[in-house]
Write an enzyme that holds these catalytic residues in place. Structure first.
Site, PDB file in Angstrom:
ATOM      1  N   GLY A 282       0.800  -1.210   0.000  1.00 32.49           N
ATOM      2  CA  GLY A 282       0.000   0.000   0.000  1.00 32.49           C
ATOM      3  C   GLY A 282       0.834   1.261   0.000  1.00 32.49           C
ATOM      4  O   GLY A 282       0.370   2.319  -0.382  1.00 32.49           O
ATOM      5  N   PHE A 283       2.092   1.176   0.435  1.00 30.00           N
ATOM      6  CA  PHE A 283       2.925   2.367   0.546  1.00 30.00           C
ATOM      7  C   PHE A 283       4.169   2.297  -0.323  1.00 30.00           C
ATOM      8  O   PHE A 283       5.081   3.088  -0.153  1.00 30.00           O
ATOM      9  CB  PHE A 283       3.310   2.584   2.008  1.00 30.00           C
ATOM     10  CG  PHE A 283       2.120   2.630   2.905  1.00 30.00           C
ATOM     11  CD1 PHE A 283       1.164   3.619   2.762  1.00 30.00           C
ATOM     12  CD2 PHE A 283       1.928   1.656   3.865  1.00 30.00           C
ATOM     13  CE1 PHE A 283       0.057   3.651   3.574  1.00 30.00           C
ATOM     14  CE2 PHE A 283       0.815   1.688   4.681  1.00 30.00           C
ATOM     15  CZ  PHE A 283      -0.125   2.687   4.533  1.00 30.00           C
TER      16      PHE A 283
ATOM     17  N   PRO B 193       6.668  -0.284  -3.453  1.00 29.40           N
ATOM     18  CA  PRO B 193       7.090  -1.609  -3.915  1.00 29.40           C
ATOM     19  C   PRO B 193       8.081  -2.268  -2.961  1.00 29.40           C
ATOM     20  O   PRO B 193       8.743  -1.602  -2.164  1.00 29.40           O
ATOM     21  CB  PRO B 193       7.752  -1.297  -5.257  1.00 29.40           C
ATOM     22  CG  PRO B 193       8.280   0.099  -5.096  1.00 29.40           C
ATOM     23  CD  PRO B 193       7.287   0.810  -4.215  1.00 29.40           C
TER      24      PRO B 193
ATOM     25  N   ASP C 240      -3.710  -4.607  10.819  1.00 30.76           N
ATOM     26  CA  ASP C 240      -3.791  -4.931   9.385  1.00 30.76           C
ATOM     27  C   ASP C 240      -3.356  -6.375   9.143  1.00 30.76           C
ATOM     28  O   ASP C 240      -2.586  -6.661   8.235  1.00 30.76           O
ATOM     29  CB  ASP C 240      -2.932  -3.961   8.567  1.00 30.76           C
ATOM     30  CG  ASP C 240      -3.314  -3.980   7.086  1.00 30.76           C
ATOM     31  OD1 ASP C 240      -4.458  -4.373   6.776  1.00 30.76           O
ATOM     32  OD2 ASP C 240      -2.471  -3.610   6.249  1.00 30.76           O
TER      33      ASP C 240
END
Length: 842
Positions: A534-535, A537, A649
């Protein structure tokens, strides 16, 4: 004929009822003894605690050549006889005539067939026998209680330990009574009588765990620094980050406790004087050894004598420390190192004291630095700071060494230095006092080496100076203070959660240069790309020394990524557990922000679960082990680490697999550190992954341990079925995974949820149990869900009766399409028109 059959049936039922009344323990497994309900060995009667974990009664050790009967406590559900406590260890009964009962004086007693007293709790209890009872607790603790004083505990087995250290038990010294609770070994594996070895906390200035043989030390752990014993190698010290803790009070009481709520751990002192920490593997049906000590020959106490240091793996292992020589060369060269070493040259301060011999001249003593050492025994405390500690030692002629540890402070030694060991990856720096002549020797050697090097450098400097004159003066480039500023912000994140003495010094985290990581990943080439988080690679890399790594590179387009990256460094730098991914370091240069992890060759769990070509690699036993491993990692986050951490998460793509398919929880960017007295919190910015978020978190922003348990339940059902929660089941009117599992459960077909690729009839009951546990974890109301320690207990206990689950949470989302994972979405939506809560899908 019909009447006679009916009468016969009633007679059989009446007979069964009478049998149960005569021997209620055999029918119901009672957990207590009263004056009117003794335990008779001849009738095979025992106590069983309510949870079914432990049993108390008579036993004969496995493989014993005798029929001697002992009274003890053992694990009930584990097929390998594992006894954790013995009462009459030195006075066994020769036959099965023994009886355990409440004696006439109110004590718990063991008597033989002739009614002779064999063993007793021996408490001064001026009460009638019917005023006390004994209960076997779920923790394995046997308690004698007074029913007149609200169940006051008069005696408990945890205060009289034998060879096993149990969760919720304490070992250590009592400053008020002078007592010291220790473990004591059996004589042999089939003889529970008192052995030669004991283990416990030694009441030194800095507490240490010791093993003694007939009161002579055979092993020591090194001092406790608030987190670990600093005399243990890296892997062994992890044990003490996994739930163990030492506590002390102002009255001289020092106790070691085990904070893990799972009773499937066994920590015991064996007859050979070795401490083992094990955990039970349900799939392998055996005890797995976590750590043991002593482990190498160098762990033996005082192996190399005075002023000798042991180096495991080297031959010979013993060496005199710098500035010392063997006291007896012949013995030393022959492998007898017990006499140790002596100084090459006397100390200047000793010559000053010996005025009668004309002393007083010469240069001052100094210190030689020994790196990564197990420090000697018998350190003394000084309140001096790290900077002042050397001077305090130097000013005291009797001080032979000093060391400084942030968790302990300044440590000083006087006299001989005994039981030193050199480590490769752990230990602390030890500074030993030597005569100035020894410092001079090393100084001269350094000069001999450095002289030609300095000459070459001077010539090179002249050349550079001449070359620089050809260019105009240019302003010096600004110093890259990215790392410094970043660390200041990171340390600010921890300041609200910990006292200064407990904060991790983040600047000690290894910093990688950008060019090193660029080279290791082949300039972040696509062929080395492992995935897209999500933030940013994640790339595979290989360091110059050959170590494979995973590099998470923060995407510059990610508006929130910097905060999450900083949070991940703060959280994960404090954690060490075999089921958590290890952070190796970070890179902070200019606008570059990267985290460097150990490389997981099997990548993430979802890559196997949801790939039809790879699903079969994860057979049922492997899937079960993965579920158990995830639970153990999560338990460490919630309960066992010195911090209380909610992951927020947890999902299949954040579970990485090593080469043996062991799970490791990763991605702590959204994790929250809780204070010790906090149980839940709320946030206006809800972040997580659709399908894994608990309803109270998604709808109201409330999160707690039970939020992670909800995510855990979803992962369980995904592992069992091989299907994503976000996918629908067309054969069942497009139900999602939770709804589909709930329907199968209500239809009595829970095992049908299993992935056909791994379903086996012989595992059907275990699969049904795991579906059951998964549904308990995803119940709509947070308080209805079990905590992680209970999940582990349910997983690892056979034939356990579980509560029926309530309906799972079904979250209806509006205004946004399904987001399957953090790899695909980072949009903000509103759920159920709750305008104050911004929900960030990942």
């Amino acid at each position: 004929m019909v009447v006679s059959v009916t009468i016969r049936r009633r007679f059989v039922l009446l007979l069964l009822a009478c049998t149960c009344l005569l021997s209620r323990r055999l029918c119901f497994g009672e957990d207590r003894i009263t004056f009117s309900s003794p335990i008779k060995d001849s009738e095979s009667e025992t106590l069983l605690c309510k949870s079914g974990i432990f049993r108390f009664g008579f036993f004969t050790p496995v493989n014993s050549t005798t029929r001697l009967r002992y009274v003890g406590i053992w694990y009930e559900k584990i097929p390998i006889q594992t006894v954790v406590w013995v009462a009459n260890k030195d006075s066994p009964i020769n036959d099965t005539s023994g009886v355990i009962s409440i004696y006439q004086d109110g004590n718990l007693a063991v008597t033989d067939g002739r009614n002779r007293l064999v063993w007793s709790t021996n408490v001064s209890v001026p009460v009638a026998p019917n005023a006390t009872w004994v209960q076997l607790m779920d923790s394995g603790n046997l308690m004698l209680q007074d029913n007149r004083n609200n169940g006051e505990i008069l005696w408990e087995s945890f205060k009289h330990p034998y060879d096993s250290f149990m969760p919720r038990m304490t070992l250590g010294t009592d400053g008020r009574t002078g007592g010291n609770l220790k473990l004591t070994s059996w004589t042999s594996h089939d003889d529970p009588s008192t052995g030669n070895y004991t283990a416990g906390i030694a009441p030194f200035t800095f507490p240490e765990l010791l093993i003694w043989k007939n009161n002579v030390p055979t092993w020591r752990s090194g001092p406790w620094n608030g987190q670990v014993f600093i005399g243990l190698p890296n892997m062994d010290s992890l044990l003490f980050l996994d739930g163990f803790n030492l506590n002390s009070d102002n009255q001289g009481t020092i106790s070691m406790s085990y904070a893990n709520d799972s009773f499937m751990y066994h920590f015991n002192l064996d007859p050979e004087g070795i401490i083992y920490q094990k955990d039970w593997s349900t799939s392998m049906r055996t005890w797995r050894i976590g750590v043991k000590f002593p482990y190498t020959d160098c762990d033996a106490y005082g192996r190399c004598g005075r002023f000798g240091s042991c180096h495991a793996g080297e031959n010979p292992p013993c060496k005199c420390v710098k500035g010392f020589v063997p006291k007896n060369n012949t013995e030393w060269n022959g492998g007898n190192w017990s006499n140790g070493c002596m100084r090459k040259a006397p100390l200047q301060c000793e010559r000053q004291r010996n005025v009668s011999n004309g002393g007083g001249g010469g240069k001052a003593d100094g210190f030689l630095k020994l790196q990564k050492m197990k420090v000697p025994i018998s350190a003394e405390r000084s309140e001096a700071s790290e900077q002042v500690c050397p001077k305090v030692c130097l000013d005291n002629c009797s001080c032979t060494a000093y060391a400084y540890d942030r968790g302990i402070g300044c440590m000083l030694w006087s006299g001989d230095l005994v039981d030193m060991q050199s480590f490769l990856g752990s230990g602390i720096d030890l500074f030993i006092r030597v005569a100035h002549s020894e410092l001079k020797t090393h100084s001269n050697l350094a000069v001999m080496i450095a002289a030609p090097v300095i000459g070459v450098m001077l010539i090179a400097a002249v050349c550079v100076l001449l070359a620089c004159r050809k260019y105009k003066k240019r302003p010096a480039p600004a110093k890259d203070r990215s790392a410094e500023l970043m660390f200041k912000r990171m340390e600010a994140l921890t300041s609200d959660n910990e006292s200064a003495s407990n904060q991790i010094k983040l600047k000690e985290l290894p910093l990688f240069e950008f060019q090193v990581l660029a080279t290791s990943t082949d300039s972040f080439s696509l062929r080395n790309k492992l995935g897209q988080g999500g933030f940013g690679p994640v790339y595979k890399g290989k360091l110059p020394e050959g170590q494979e790594i995973a590099v998470k590179r923060l995407s510059r387009k990610s508006g929130q990524g910097l905060e999450e990256l900083m949070n991940e460094v703060v959280v994960i730098s404090k954690l060490q557990h075999r089921n958590l991914v290890k952070l190796l370091g970070c890179c902070i240069e200019g606008e570059e922000r990267m985290l460097v992890y150990e490389y997981m060759p099997k990548k993430s769990l979802d890559a196997y679960l949801f790939d039809p070509m790879k699903q079969k690699i994860l057979d049922w036993k492997t899937r079960f082990n993965i579920m158990e491993g995830i639970c153990r990692g999560l338990l460490y986050l919630h309960r066992d680490s010195r911090l209380k951490i909610i992951h927020r998460d947890l999902k299949a793509s954040n579970i990485l697999l090593d080469e043996n398919l062991n799970p490791k929880i990763s991605d702590f960017g959204l994790a929250r550190i809780f204070r010790a007295n906090e149980d839940e919190a709320n946030t206006r910015r809800v972040v997580g992954t659709y399908g894994y978020m608990s309803p109270e978190y998604a709808m109201e922003g409330f999160f707690s341990e039970k939020s992670d348990v909800f995510s855990l339940g979803v992962i369980f059902l995904e592992i069992i079925s091989g299907r994503r929660n976000s996918s629908s089941h067309k054969e069942e009117n497009n139900l999602n995974l939770l709804a589909y599992a709930w329907k199968l459960w209500n239809d009595g077909e829970a095992a049908s949820l299993a992935d056909p690729a791994v379903f086996d009839k012989c595992f059907e009951k275990e699969i049904e149990k795991c579906v059951h546990i998964g549904l308990l974890c995803v119940q709509e109301v947070a308080n209805d869900r079990p905590n992680v320690s209970n999940v582990i207990w349910m997983l690892t206990t056979e034939n356990m009766s579980l509560a029926d689950p309530k309906q799972p949470a079904f979250i209806v989302r509006r205004g946004a399409s399904e987001a399957e994972s953090s790899d695909q979405s980072s949009q903000k939506v509103s759920i159920n028109d709750v305008s104050l809560t911004a929900v960030t899908g990942r």
